[in-house]
Design a protein around this motif. Structure first.
Motif, PDB file in Angstrom:
ATOM      1  N   THR A 141       0.854  -1.185   0.000  1.00  0.00           N
ATOM      2  CA  THR A 141       0.000   0.000   0.000  1.00  0.00           C
ATOM      3  C   THR A 141       0.888   1.232   0.000  1.00  0.00           C
ATOM      4  O   THR A 141       1.821   1.337   0.797  1.00  0.00           O
ATOM      5  N   TYR A 173      -3.437   3.587  -1.729  1.00  0.00           N
ATOM      6  CA  TYR A 173      -3.882   2.632  -2.735  1.00  0.00           C
ATOM      7  C   TYR A 173      -2.997   1.399  -2.631  1.00  0.00           C
ATOM      8  O   TYR A 173      -1.775   1.508  -2.597  1.00  0.00           O
ATOM      9  N   SER A 210      -1.776  -2.501  -3.927  1.00  0.00           N
ATOM     10  CA  SER A 210      -1.614  -3.339  -5.104  1.00  0.00           C
ATOM     11  C   SER A 210      -1.408  -4.767  -4.624  1.00  0.00           C
ATOM     12  O   SER A 210      -0.575  -5.027  -3.761  1.00  0.00           O
ATOM     13  N   ASP A 257      -5.399  -8.023  -8.440  1.00  0.00           N
ATOM     14  CA  ASP A 257      -5.701  -6.901  -9.328  1.00  0.00           C
ATOM     15  C   ASP A 257      -5.544  -7.264 -10.802  1.00  0.00           C
ATOM     16  O   ASP A 257      -6.017  -6.534 -11.665  1.00  0.00           O
TER      17      ASP A 257
END
Length: 148
Positions: free
Chosen positions: A7, A21, A23, A27
């Motif tokens: 993050t 945000y 990852s 994803d």
């Protein structure tokens, strides 16, 4: 691959605001396929190990088992190779980006996540090479059992 999660604070166009945000491997469908393919290959290796042990106890079934193993091993090699290619392609875009489609690189932001991905893809490539060697070993074992 599954443990790779990071993050970061990403700046938005209105400074001084930043939003967190994260990852993770979910994803990208290519990374999910990579994990699924290697999970299936791992489960298959456990099953074949148990069946090989059973074939040692009853040698009459060994020739049939080895012939089935060779066919399914080649099928799994194709699945694993496709998973490595897909994950490697997405990882390369994350590392370098693509200026033609305006995809920016993300590995300069998510460095730890990209290191996890690179390690997973490298380990997967080594595992696929080992799988090729095991297929060759199975093939030669089967060819020795066929009378000439």
């Amino acid at each position: 691959m599954v443990t790779g999660k990071q993050t970061e604070l990403i700046p938005i166009p209105f400074p001084p605001y930043q939003i967190p945000y994260s990852s993770k491997f979910t994803d990208s469908p290519a990374f999910i396929y990579f994990v699924a393919a290697f999970s299936v290959a791992g489960l298959y290796s456990i099953i074949t190990s148990l069946l090989s042990g059973l074939a040692l106890l009853k040698p009459g079934y060994a020739k049939q088992l080895v012939s089935h193993f060779v066919v399914v091993d080649v099928l799994l090699l194709g699945i694993v190779a496709a998973a490595i290619g897909a994950a490697g392609g997405v990882g390369y875009i994350g590392l370098r980006g693509n200026s033609h489609s305006r995809w920016t690189k993300i590995c300069n932001i998510y460095d730890t996540f990209c290191q996890h991905l690179a390690g997973s893809i490298a380990a997967g490539l080594i595992a696929s090479i080992v799988l090729v060697l095991l297929i060759l070993l199975s093939f030669f074992t089967l060819s020795r059992k066929i009378p000439k």
